[in-house]
Structure formats: C-alpha cells, structure tokens
Write a protein that holds these residues in place. Structure first.
Motif, short mmCIF file in Angstrom:
data_model
loop_
_atom_site.label_atom_id
_atom_site.label_comp_id
_atom_site.label_asym_id
_atom_site.label_seq_id
_atom_site.Cartn_x
_atom_site.Cartn_y
_atom_site.Cartn_z
N THR A 1 21.85 39.53 77.01
CA THR A 1 22.64 39.41 75.79
C THR A 1 22.09 40.35 74.71
O THR A 1 20.93 40.72 74.75
N HIS A 2 22.96 40.67 73.80
CA HIS A 2 22.55 41.37 72.58
C HIS A 2 22.39 40.38 71.43
O HIS A 2 22.02 40.76 70.33
N GLU A 3 22.66 39.11 71.67
CA GLU A 3 22.58 38.05 70.66
C GLU A 3 21.14 37.60 70.50
O GLU A 3 20.69 36.65 71.16
N MET A 4 20.42 38.26 69.63
CA MET A 4 19.00 37.97 69.48
C MET A 4 18.75 36.57 68.89
O MET A 4 17.68 36.00 69.11
N GLU A 5 19.72 36.02 68.18
CA GLU A 5 19.57 34.65 67.66
C GLU A 5 19.42 33.67 68.82
O GLU A 5 18.65 32.71 68.74
N VAL A 6 20.17 33.91 69.90
CA VAL A 6 20.09 33.05 71.09
C VAL A 6 18.71 33.19 71.72
O VAL A 6 18.08 32.19 72.08
N ALA B 1 15.93 34.05 70.30
CA ALA B 1 14.93 33.43 69.42
C ALA B 1 14.89 31.92 69.58
O ALA B 1 13.86 31.30 69.35
N LYS B 2 16.00 31.33 69.96
CA LYS B 2 16.06 29.87 70.08
C LYS B 2 15.67 29.36 71.46
O LYS B 2 15.03 28.32 71.58
N ILE B 3 16.04 30.10 72.54
CA ILE B 3 15.90 29.50 73.88
C ILE B 3 14.98 30.23 74.85
O ILE B 3 14.54 29.64 75.82
N ALA B 4 14.68 31.50 74.61
CA ALA B 4 13.94 32.27 75.61
C ALA B 4 12.43 32.17 75.43
O ALA B 4 11.92 32.29 74.32
N ASP B 5 11.73 31.95 76.53
CA ASP B 5 10.26 31.97 76.52
C ASP B 5 9.74 33.39 76.49
O ASP B 5 8.76 33.69 75.84
N ARG B 6 10.41 34.24 77.25
CA ARG B 6 10.02 35.65 77.35
C ARG B 6 11.25 36.51 77.09
O ARG B 6 12.37 36.09 77.32
N GLU C 1 6.08 37.59 75.49
CA GLU C 1 6.47 36.30 74.93
C GLU C 1 7.41 36.56 73.76
O GLU C 1 7.16 37.45 72.95
N THR C 2 8.46 35.77 73.66
CA THR C 2 9.46 35.98 72.61
C THR C 2 8.84 36.01 71.23
O THR C 2 9.12 36.91 70.44
N TYR C 3 7.99 35.06 70.93
CA TYR C 3 7.38 35.00 69.61
C TYR C 3 6.58 36.28 69.32
O TYR C 3 6.69 36.86 68.24
N ASP D 1 11.15 32.42 59.08
CA ASP D 1 12.06 32.30 60.21
C ASP D 1 11.48 31.39 61.28
O ASP D 1 10.26 31.24 61.39
N ASP D 2 12.36 30.80 62.08
CA ASP D 2 11.99 29.94 63.19
C ASP D 2 12.26 30.71 64.48
O ASP D 2 13.39 31.07 64.76
N ILE D 3 11.20 30.96 65.24
CA ILE D 3 11.32 31.66 66.50
C ILE D 3 10.73 30.76 67.58
O ILE D 3 9.53 30.51 67.61
#
Length: 144
Positions: free
Chosen positions: A5-10, A12-17, A31-33, A106-108
């Motif tokens: 996806t190009h939806e980085m908000e998604v 930031a909310k669900i992906a571990d990596r 790692e996403t964070y 922000d919440d990541i």
C-alpha cells in the motif's frame, strides 16, 4: 500477512515491519517505528511525511524566523526517552526563554514520537548547558 500500500497511515497503525520500495528495489526496511522516526532515503522521507508531522522549511521557515527571532531547534523524543518537558525545564533553569513554534506528537504502532520546533532566546552557554543536561535521551538539532 504481506500488505502492499501507499497508505502510510495504515502501516503506522498495523505493521510491525515496513519495506519501502522504489522502481522495483528495496530502498529501506526495518521495524515500522524505527523507519518512521528516522527515515533515511528521500522516498521514505516523502512517504513518512504523510503521517509524521513535517517541520516547516523554505519560505514558511523564513516567515517563522521573522516572527519569532532567536535560535531555532528541533526536539525529537519517543515514548522510551525523556519528554519535551525535561527540555523546557532545563531551559528555564538556565534562564533561557523559548517559544514552541510548530510540531506535534504522533502515534506509530502504539508508540509515541514527538517532533517540535522551538525558538530559543538567551545566552549561548546557558542554552548549551540546558541541552547538554537532556541530550542523552532526546535528539536536539539546531535549524540553520
């Protein structure tokens, strides 16, 4: 699960990596964070800027400098580091005045990441002492 996806908000909310690709090649992974709080490649920086609040630059930064004066610094902190309040207390202790100019938190992936822009007025040595007292856990960068 692999999600493209190009939806980085998604992300930031669900992906571990996260893996960032450009022109069929991997330009950054981790790692996403970690990737969101310290993007390395230009394409990653563009993607992350859609989620993590970007700091002003160019003409916007010039207008802020005119309006506020002083030396400008960015303060970056995470949920596992000291908060921005430690920076503000250290500046007060040293007699330096500051203004919060821009930024946010922000919440990541359920973790906190904050990036603030402040204008600081005061003695250069006092400012250096204040930042030295808190620099272990907070990234502070002067904006040129």
């Amino acid at each position: 699960i692999v999600l493209i996806t190009h939806e980085m908000e998604v992300i930031a909310k669900i992906a571990d990596r996260v893996v960032v690709m450009e022109r069929g090649g991997i330009v950054e992974a981790g790692e996403t964070y970690d990737v969101f709080t310290n993007p390395q490649s230009p394409v990653t920086k563009r993607f992350v800027a859609t989620v993590v609040r970007a700091l002003p630059s160019g003409d916007d930064l010039a207008r802020l400098r005119e309006a506020h004066g002083g030396r400008f610094f960015t303060i970056e902190f995470s949920d596992d580091s000291a908060s921005e309040a430690r920076v503000f207390r250290a500046l007060n202790r040293e007699g330096a005045e500051f203004q919060l100019i821009h930024g946010g938190i922000d919440d990541i992936r359920g973790r906190i990441y904050g990036r603030l822009l402040i204008a600081v007025h005061g003695d250069d040595d006092a400012i250096a002492r204040a930042f030295a007292a808190v620099a272990k856990n907070i990234r502070i960068t002067e904006v040129q």
